[in-house]
Design a protein around this motif. Sequence first.
Motif, mmCIF file in Angstrom:
data_model
loop_
_atom_site.group_PDB
_atom_site.id
_atom_site.type_symbol
_atom_site.label_atom_id
_atom_site.label_comp_id
_atom_site.label_asym_id
_atom_site.label_seq_id
_atom_site.Cartn_x
_atom_site.Cartn_y
_atom_site.Cartn_z
ATOM 1 N N MET A 253 -48.381 36.680 43.710
ATOM 2 C CA MET A 253 -47.057 36.887 43.094
ATOM 3 C C MET A 253 -46.616 35.640 42.323
ATOM 4 O O MET A 253 -47.180 34.551 42.472
ATOM 5 C CB MET A 253 -46.024 37.200 44.176
ATOM 6 N N THR A 254 -45.572 35.801 41.498
ATOM 7 C CA THR A 254 -44.891 34.666 40.876
ATOM 8 C C THR A 254 -43.756 34.271 41.820
ATOM 9 O O THR A 254 -42.840 35.056 42.037
ATOM 10 C CB THR A 254 -44.314 35.044 39.510
ATOM 11 N N PRO A 255 -43.806 33.061 42.409
ATOM 12 C CA PRO A 255 -42.796 32.695 43.405
ATOM 13 C C PRO A 255 -41.462 32.295 42.784
ATOM 14 O O PRO A 255 -41.390 31.859 41.638
ATOM 15 C CB PRO A 255 -43.433 31.498 44.121
ATOM 16 N N ASN A 256 -40.408 32.480 43.566
ATOM 17 C CA ASN A 256 -39.059 32.016 43.220
ATOM 18 C C ASN A 256 -38.610 32.396 41.811
ATOM 19 O O ASN A 256 -38.259 31.531 40.998
ATOM 20 C CB ASN A 256 -38.974 30.492 43.389
ATOM 21 N N PRO A 257 -38.618 33.694 41.490
ATOM 22 C CA PRO A 257 -38.196 34.097 40.144
ATOM 23 C C PRO A 257 -36.685 33.965 39.971
ATOM 24 O O PRO A 257 -35.924 33.962 40.944
ATOM 25 C CB PRO A 257 -38.610 35.569 40.077
ATOM 26 N N GLU A 258 -36.266 33.854 38.727
ATOM 27 C CA GLU A 258 -34.834 33.833 38.427
ATOM 28 C C GLU A 258 -34.256 35.212 38.688
ATOM 29 O O GLU A 258 -34.901 36.232 38.451
ATOM 30 C CB GLU A 258 -34.634 33.451 36.957
ATOM 31 N N SER A 259 -33.019 35.276 39.177
ATOM 32 C CA SER A 259 -32.355 36.556 39.407
ATOM 33 C C SER A 259 -30.956 36.507 38.812
ATOM 34 O O SER A 259 -30.439 35.430 38.499
ATOM 35 C CB SER A 259 -32.279 36.882 40.903
ATOM 36 N N VAL A 260 -30.356 37.692 38.646
ATOM 37 C CA VAL A 260 -29.016 37.781 38.092
ATOM 38 C C VAL A 260 -28.141 38.645 38.990
ATOM 39 O O VAL A 260 -28.632 39.399 39.824
ATOM 40 C CB VAL A 260 -29.032 38.363 36.663
ATOM 41 N N ASN A 287 -24.736 37.185 47.978
ATOM 42 C CA ASN A 287 -25.219 36.761 49.294
ATOM 43 C C ASN A 287 -26.741 36.785 49.406
ATOM 44 O O ASN A 287 -27.301 36.552 50.475
ATOM 45 C CB ASN A 287 -24.600 37.641 50.389
ATOM 46 N N GLY A 288 -27.417 37.082 48.284
ATOM 47 C CA GLY A 288 -28.876 37.084 48.276
ATOM 48 C C GLY A 288 -29.522 38.430 48.475
ATOM 49 O O GLY A 288 -30.739 38.568 48.302
#
Length: 388
Positions: A253-260, A287-288
């Motif tokens: 996987m691609t770790p720690n992707p950006e989220s919105v 809250n994640g």
Amino acid sequence: VKMADTTVLKLRPKAPMICHSSDTVLGVSQMLASKRGDAAIITDSSGGLAGIITDTDVTRRVVAKKLPPSSTRVSDVMTANPTCVSSSDSATDALVTMVENHFRHLPVTDDNGAVVGVLDIAKCLNDAITKLEHSKDKSSSAAEDAVKHVVSLKGAGGAQAAALQHLLGPLLSQAFAGQSSPTLRTILAGKPSTIASPFSNLHEVGLMMAEARKSALVVEGGKLIGIFGFKDMMSRAIAKELPLELTSVSSVMTPNPESVSPDTTVLEALQIMHDNRFLTLPVCEDNGRVLGVVDVMDCVYASGGADGWRSIFASAMECDDITDTASVHSTHKSVKSVKSMKSTTRSVKMADTTVLKLRPKAPMICHSSDTVLGVSQMLASKRGDAAI
């Protein structure tokens, strides 16, 4: 604008990546992985167009069905006789065709029927937004003052965002009859999530991705830790001949992707994808808690119908872009065509030659107390190479 200036060639189709119908899925995947591609044009024994296969097809038609990539011919899983456009067709009509039919890729042929390129709707959308940014009304002092004010507060990245909002916002509002831009929460409502455990194997993840036609979000302890897309499946797993049922998604996987936030509007999401060249965006609550993932096509469809996007694409096509060149690649030979242009003398005001004219990239910010590992992971997730 002359009709000749608004043909498909103005969209600068990508060079086609060509394979033969007798090639295996493994061979095609390895070729695409080596060239960082996501779609291949398939030709028959006479050299004519037989079909197209994409990274999504590899997951849906090979991984999900447990077909062996090394012995499955690409002709058995490709999309046969795909819709095409001619290089002399209207650029706007071609883009609308892609929106109406939910095509991400569209082969481009010359007058003899040979494939000379492939249109990618995500690239075309990015190019259209960039053209609109370039054509912002420089005579509007109010707009200029607003951009300068944002720069003073948020830096150059904020200026780009303000320019895009100033340009695309009114166009979207006009194109879609004044409808407000929906939020990502609205888009995700009622749709299946593609959440996987870091210990899930790639076959399990592939089945989930194939059913939902979405990238997988890897979640541990209720928090997003990675993302795994169709191109990842093809280039990181199939092309490398990994055993799918013995390989955990966390290893590729691609770790720690950006989220919105789910309260992000579609327009804001398009802006983020444009600025960062993302194809997908994970959506998480404050809250994640992970809600799901949206892609470029979700945002395009959620913004309105094809008629609305026709007016936006037409506006982009009308923008004067004196740097346009068209690179035409035939299945038999490669020919570069560069538009000849008369040199013109233009008066340039001092205000037009400031640093903002260079369109600085949005800064990727870290704190001096952060570790090199943390900074490196952040840059990797954003495809960056320098942090402030």
